[in-house]
Write a protein that holds these residues in place. Structure first.
Motif, mmCIF file in Angstrom:
data_model
loop_
_atom_site.group_PDB
_atom_site.id
_atom_site.type_symbol
_atom_site.label_atom_id
_atom_site.label_comp_id
_atom_site.label_asym_id
_atom_site.label_seq_id
_atom_site.Cartn_x
_atom_site.Cartn_y
_atom_site.Cartn_z
ATOM 1 N N LEU A 197 0.826 -1.212 0.000
ATOM 2 C CA LEU A 197 0.000 0.000 0.000
ATOM 3 C C LEU A 197 0.858 1.259 0.000
ATOM 4 C CD1 LEU A 197 -2.940 -0.893 2.407
ATOM 5 C CD2 LEU A 197 -2.872 -0.981 -0.084
ATOM 6 N N ARG A 198 1.958 1.258 0.760
ATOM 7 C CA ARG A 198 2.876 2.409 0.743
ATOM 8 C C ARG A 198 3.464 2.606 -0.655
ATOM 9 N NH1 ARG A 198 5.556 -0.057 5.137
ATOM 10 N NH2 ARG A 198 4.325 0.347 6.968
ATOM 11 N N SER A 199 3.825 1.518 -1.299
ATOM 12 C CA SER A 199 4.410 1.611 -2.643
ATOM 13 C C SER A 199 3.413 2.158 -3.648
ATOM 14 C CB SER A 199 4.915 0.246 -3.091
ATOM 15 O OG SER A 199 5.981 -0.163 -2.277
ATOM 16 N N THR A 200 2.138 1.782 -3.530
ATOM 17 C CA THR A 200 1.132 2.346 -4.438
ATOM 18 C C THR A 200 0.969 3.839 -4.188
ATOM 19 O OG1 THR A 200 -0.703 1.784 -2.950
ATOM 20 C CG2 THR A 200 -0.150 0.191 -4.679
ATOM 21 N N ARG A 201 1.039 4.257 -2.915
ATOM 22 C CA ARG A 201 0.919 5.685 -2.603
ATOM 23 C C ARG A 201 2.086 6.478 -3.195
ATOM 24 N NH1 ARG A 201 1.002 5.806 2.920
ATOM 25 N NH2 ARG A 201 3.195 6.323 2.902
ATOM 26 N N ILE A 202 3.286 5.903 -3.140
ATOM 27 C CA ILE A 202 4.463 6.579 -3.701
ATOM 28 C C ILE A 202 4.379 6.639 -5.226
ATOM 29 C CG2 ILE A 202 6.958 6.343 -4.054
ATOM 30 C CD1 ILE A 202 7.051 5.183 -1.167
ATOM 31 N N ALA A 203 4.036 5.518 -5.847
ATOM 32 C CA ALA A 203 4.035 5.445 -7.311
ATOM 33 C C ALA A 203 2.912 6.261 -7.938
ATOM 34 C CB ALA A 203 3.928 3.994 -7.762
ATOM 35 N N PHE A 204 1.740 6.284 -7.311
ATOM 36 C CA PHE A 204 0.570 6.917 -7.923
ATOM 37 C C PHE A 204 0.068 8.122 -7.139
ATOM 38 C CE2 PHE A 204 0.203 2.267 -8.874
ATOM 39 C CZ PHE A 204 0.671 2.361 -10.171
ATOM 40 N N ASN A 205 0.958 8.809 -6.446
ATOM 41 C CA ASN A 205 0.588 9.972 -5.651
ATOM 42 C C ASN A 205 -0.042 11.042 -6.539
ATOM 43 O OD1 ASN A 205 0.327 11.704 -3.505
ATOM 44 N ND2 ASN A 205 2.436 12.426 -3.596
ATOM 45 N N ALA A 261 5.874 -4.621 -4.798
ATOM 46 C CA ALA A 261 6.037 -3.351 -4.075
ATOM 47 C C ALA A 261 7.330 -2.658 -4.495
ATOM 48 C CB ALA A 261 6.026 -3.600 -2.568
ATOM 49 N N LEU A 262 8.415 -3.409 -4.623
ATOM 50 C CA LEU A 262 9.684 -2.833 -5.047
ATOM 51 C C LEU A 262 9.600 -2.305 -6.472
ATOM 52 C CD1 LEU A 262 12.686 -2.292 -4.490
ATOM 53 C CD2 LEU A 262 13.149 -4.585 -5.363
ATOM 54 N N LEU A 263 8.944 -3.049 -7.356
ATOM 55 C CA LEU A 263 8.774 -2.622 -8.746
ATOM 56 C C LEU A 263 7.977 -1.321 -8.806
ATOM 57 C CD1 LEU A 263 8.999 -3.758 -11.852
ATOM 58 C CD2 LEU A 263 6.550 -3.954 -11.494
ATOM 59 N N LEU A 264 6.877 -1.262 -8.074
ATOM 60 C CA LEU A 264 6.069 -0.043 -8.070
ATOM 61 C C LEU A 264 6.856 1.155 -7.553
ATOM 62 C CD1 LEU A 264 2.636 -1.316 -6.709
ATOM 63 C CD2 LEU A 264 3.103 -0.431 -8.985
ATOM 64 N N ARG A 265 7.586 0.930 -6.478
ATOM 65 C CA ARG A 265 8.311 2.024 -5.833
ATOM 66 C C ARG A 265 9.470 2.531 -6.687
ATOM 67 N NH1 ARG A 265 8.669 -0.446 -1.313
ATOM 68 N NH2 ARG A 265 10.743 -1.274 -1.628
ATOM 69 N N SER A 266 10.170 1.642 -7.382
ATOM 70 C CA SER A 266 11.398 2.069 -8.059
ATOM 71 C C SER A 266 11.280 2.224 -9.575
ATOM 72 C CB SER A 266 12.536 1.109 -7.736
ATOM 73 O OG SER A 266 12.224 -0.186 -8.170
ATOM 74 N N ASN A 267 10.309 1.606 -10.217
ATOM 75 C CA ASN A 267 10.283 1.604 -11.678
ATOM 76 C C ASN A 267 9.078 2.282 -12.316
ATOM 77 O OD1 ASN A 267 11.775 -1.273 -10.973
ATOM 78 N ND2 ASN A 267 12.721 -0.096 -12.610
ATOM 79 N N ILE A 268 8.086 2.652 -11.553
ATOM 80 C CA ILE A 268 6.909 3.304 -12.125
ATOM 81 C C ILE A 268 7.079 4.816 -11.996
ATOM 82 C CG2 ILE A 268 4.406 3.615 -11.981
ATOM 83 C CD1 ILE A 268 5.232 0.823 -12.922
ATOM 84 N N HIS A 324 10.343 10.584 -8.048
ATOM 85 C CA HIS A 324 10.382 10.699 -6.596
ATOM 86 C C HIS A 324 11.700 10.131 -6.108
ATOM 87 C CE1 HIS A 324 9.214 6.474 -6.789
ATOM 88 N NE2 HIS A 324 8.219 6.842 -7.563
ATOM 89 N N LYS A 325 11.948 10.214 -4.826
ATOM 90 C CA LYS A 325 13.267 9.839 -4.308
ATOM 91 C C LYS A 325 13.567 8.351 -4.448
ATOM 92 C CE LYS A 325 12.036 9.285 0.566
ATOM 93 N NZ LYS A 325 12.322 9.746 1.916
ATOM 94 N N TYR A 326 12.564 7.520 -4.689
ATOM 95 C CA TYR A 326 12.782 6.082 -4.854
ATOM 96 C C TYR A 326 12.919 5.670 -6.319
ATOM 97 C CZ TYR A 326 11.105 6.097 -0.058
ATOM 98 O OH TYR A 326 10.941 6.359 1.269
ATOM 99 N N SER A 327 12.731 6.598 -7.250
ATOM 100 C CA SER A 327 12.805 6.278 -8.679
ATOM 101 C C SER A 327 14.200 5.785 -9.038
ATOM 102 C CB SER A 327 12.483 7.500 -9.531
ATOM 103 O OG SER A 327 11.158 7.905 -9.343
ATOM 104 N N GLU A 328 14.235 4.685 -9.751
ATOM 105 C CA GLU A 328 15.513 4.125 -10.188
ATOM 106 C C GLU A 328 15.956 4.861 -11.441
ATOM 107 O OE1 GLU A 328 16.629 0.013 -12.227
ATOM 108 O OE2 GLU A 328 15.874 -0.219 -10.190
#
Length: 137
Positions: free
Chosen positions: A15-23, A70-77, A109-113
């Protein structure tokens, strides 16, 4: 052995990763969270609490999958927001031109790869494990 704490942790991480990716994108954020909720409920119904090792292995496999998603959403989207339809307003490569000719600003965002593409610039490795240069036509 109970997997409940690990399941709850994975669910919260997803859920945190979805919030970061789709804020800021409420429809996509809601759809992603709804899908995560649906998949976790489905898993709970399919895999009842048991000490059977095959069920525990299946739970572990699904937890690993949730963590990788979650890792994919956070770093690659990365989402793009349409700024204007005017191509001439691109300020020094700050924006990306879309297929419709409009200008899009990428929401990093700061987690973007951020890669440097070195792996695709160099030679490719074939199935035999030897490196060979790819000739693009």
């Amino acid at each position: 052995m109970s997997r409940r704490p690990a399941v709850l942790s994975s669910y919260r991480q997803l859920l945190r990763s979805t919030r970061i990716a789709f804020n800021g994108d409420i429809p996509v954020l809601s759809a992603a969270r709804s899908e995560a909720r649906k998949q976790f409920r489905k898993g709970r119904e399919e895999l009842v609490d048991s000490s059977d090792t095959s069920i525990l292995e299946e739970i572990d496999k699904r937890l690993e999958h949730a963590q990788s998603v979650a890792l994919l959403l956070r770093s690659n989207i990365v989402q793009g927001v349409k700024e204007t339809d005017d191509i001439a307003s691109d300020e020094g490569g700050k924006y990306t031109t879309g297929i419709d000719g409009g200008i899009y600003k990428l929401r990093l965002h700061k987690y973007s790869e951020l890669g440097d593409n070195e792996s695709i610039k160099g030679g490719k490795t074939n199935l035999a494990g030897t490196s060979r240069r790819v000739q693009w036509k």
